[in-house]
Design a protein around this motif. Structure first.
Motif, PDB file in Angstrom:
ATOM      1  N   ASN A 112       0.904  -1.288   0.033  1.00  0.00           N
ATOM      2  CA  ASN A 112      -0.036  -0.111   0.105  1.00  0.00           C
ATOM      3  C   ASN A 112       0.820   1.282  -0.018  1.00  0.00           C
TER       4      ASN A 112
ATOM      5  N   MET B  20     -11.237   0.753   4.784  1.00  0.00           N
ATOM      6  CA  MET B  20     -10.206  -0.261   4.136  1.00  0.00           C
ATOM      7  C   MET B  20      -9.087  -0.113   4.966  1.00  0.00           C
TER       8      MET B  20
ATOM      9  N   VAL C 128     -10.295  -2.051   8.307  1.00  0.00           N
ATOM     10  CA  VAL C 128     -10.571  -3.434   8.210  1.00  0.00           C
ATOM     11  C   VAL C 128      -9.527  -4.299   7.450  1.00  0.00           C
ATOM     12  N   GLY C 129      -9.143  -3.643   6.415  1.00  0.00           N
ATOM     13  CA  GLY C 129      -7.518  -4.451   5.768  1.00  0.00           C
ATOM     14  C   GLY C 129      -6.656  -4.598   6.780  1.00  0.00           C
TER      15      GLY C 129
ATOM     16  N   GLU D  20      -7.303  -7.452   9.006  1.00  0.00           N
ATOM     17  CA  GLU D  20      -7.475  -8.978   8.419  1.00  0.00           C
ATOM     18  C   GLU D  20      -5.861  -9.337   8.095  1.00  0.00           C
TER      19      GLU D  20
ATOM     20  N   ASN E 177      -4.200 -12.066   5.746  1.00  0.00           N
ATOM     21  CA  ASN E 177      -5.248 -11.898   4.579  1.00  0.00           C
ATOM     22  C   ASN E 177      -5.110 -10.415   3.971  1.00  0.00           C
TER      23      ASN E 177
ATOM     24  N   GLN F 271      -5.755  -9.203   0.994  1.00  0.00           N
ATOM     25  CA  GLN F 271      -6.521  -8.794  -0.229  1.00  0.00           C
ATOM     26  C   GLN F 271      -7.302  -7.443  -0.242  1.00  0.00           C
ATOM     27  N   THR F 272      -7.627  -7.015   0.834  1.00  0.00           N
ATOM     28  CA  THR F 272      -8.542  -5.642   1.104  1.00  0.00           C
ATOM     29  C   THR F 272      -7.375  -4.652   0.876  1.00  0.00           C
TER      30      THR F 272
ATOM     31  N   ALA G 212      -6.404  -4.352  -2.624  1.00  0.00           N
ATOM     32  CA  ALA G 212      -7.481  -3.520  -3.579  1.00  0.00           C
ATOM     33  C   ALA G 212      -7.199  -2.172  -3.176  1.00  0.00           C
ATOM     34  N   LYS G 213      -7.012  -1.909  -1.920  1.00  0.00           N
ATOM     35  CA  LYS G 213      -6.812  -0.340  -1.344  1.00  0.00           C
ATOM     36  C   LYS G 213      -5.493   0.169  -1.993  1.00  0.00           C
TER      37      LYS G 213
ATOM     38  N   SER H  76     -16.181   2.068  10.682  1.00  0.00           N
ATOM     39  CA  SER H  76     -16.195   2.477   9.343  1.00  0.00           C
ATOM     40  C   SER H  76     -17.171   3.759   9.004  1.00  0.00           C
TER      41      SER H  76
END
Length: 229
Positions: A9, A114, A117-118, A121, A127, A129-130, A133-134, A187
């Motif tokens: 990121n 994101m 939460v990301g 995770e 994990n 994945q979030t 995507a971010k 959120s």
């Protein structure tokens, strides 16, 4: 590697920012204004969509009030601005937008759902994945921001790495308290702060979003206290 998502990121923001710098200075003031207004509108819409995820509206109001008081006492935004100004002076930069780019991008990339939460995770189950995507979204946004606000946007990659990294590392400790309502309310508060950033970008009103940052974590604190008592 639990920090993989956070590293990717941060690198995506830096890389996107470098691409944006290629167009820096090649955009007329009229186009610059139009681009910033478009970004402001997009950020506002993203904020509104996130803000509507709340479960307990009274908790959201309470979180914003208490969080803002705490942030004001700590002086979060003032310290961010001082850091940006120090960096600007340290490198003798003539870029008057450096501090604005650094502060605005840092807040935008950190307060969204994101990011929270990301990071959780990544820390709990590795994990990523979030956050991956971010990373794509942040990289594209960094291109637009850097083309308008300069290389201060690149520096926000450091803020993202530190902020999300801390959440990742502490995720295993706070995981038992992250119920669906708690995550939804966190959120929602984050969405409201993103909306506030959009309002600033549109030059409607100057809001001290940095000082509101602690509000994101008030629903978590409430959830912890509720589970204890």
């Amino acid at each position: 590697m639990i920090l993989l998502g956070t590293v990717v990121n941060a690198l995506s923001i830096a890389f996107g920012g470098l691409i944006g710098l290629v167009f820096r200075g090649r955009i007329s003031s009229a186009y610059h204004r139009s681009v910033m207004q478009a970004i402001g509108l997009a950020v506002a819409i993203i904020g509104i969509s996130g803000a509507l995820k709340f479960v307990q509206i009274l908790l959201i109001i309470f979180s914003l009030a208490i969080g803002s008081l705490a942030g004001e006492a700590i002086g979060i935004e003032r310290r961010l601005v001082q850091l940006g100004e120090w960096i600007q002076g340290r490198f003798s930069s003539s870029d008057s937008d450096l501090t604005k780019g650094f502060v605005t991008a840092s807040l935008l990339y950190c307060v969204g759902s994101m990011a929270i939460v990301g990071s959780l995770e990544s820390g709990i189950s590795s994990n990523h994945q979030t956050l991956f995507a971010k990373s794509i979204l942040d990289g594209v946004t960094a291109i637009l921001f850097a083309s308008s606000l300069g290389w201060g946007v690149l520096l926000s990659a450091v803020s993202v790495f530190v902020y999300q990294g801390l959440i990742v590392v502490s995720a295993s400790v706070i995981a038992p308290y992250l119920t669906q309502p708690v995550v939804a309310d966190m959120s929602s508060v984050g969405g409201i702060l993103i909306l506030a950033i959009g309002i600033e970008l549109l030059d409607i009103q100057k809001l001290h979003v940095g000082n509101m940052l602690p509000a994101v974590f008030i629903p978590l604190i409430y959830g912890v206290l509720r589970s204890w008592f």
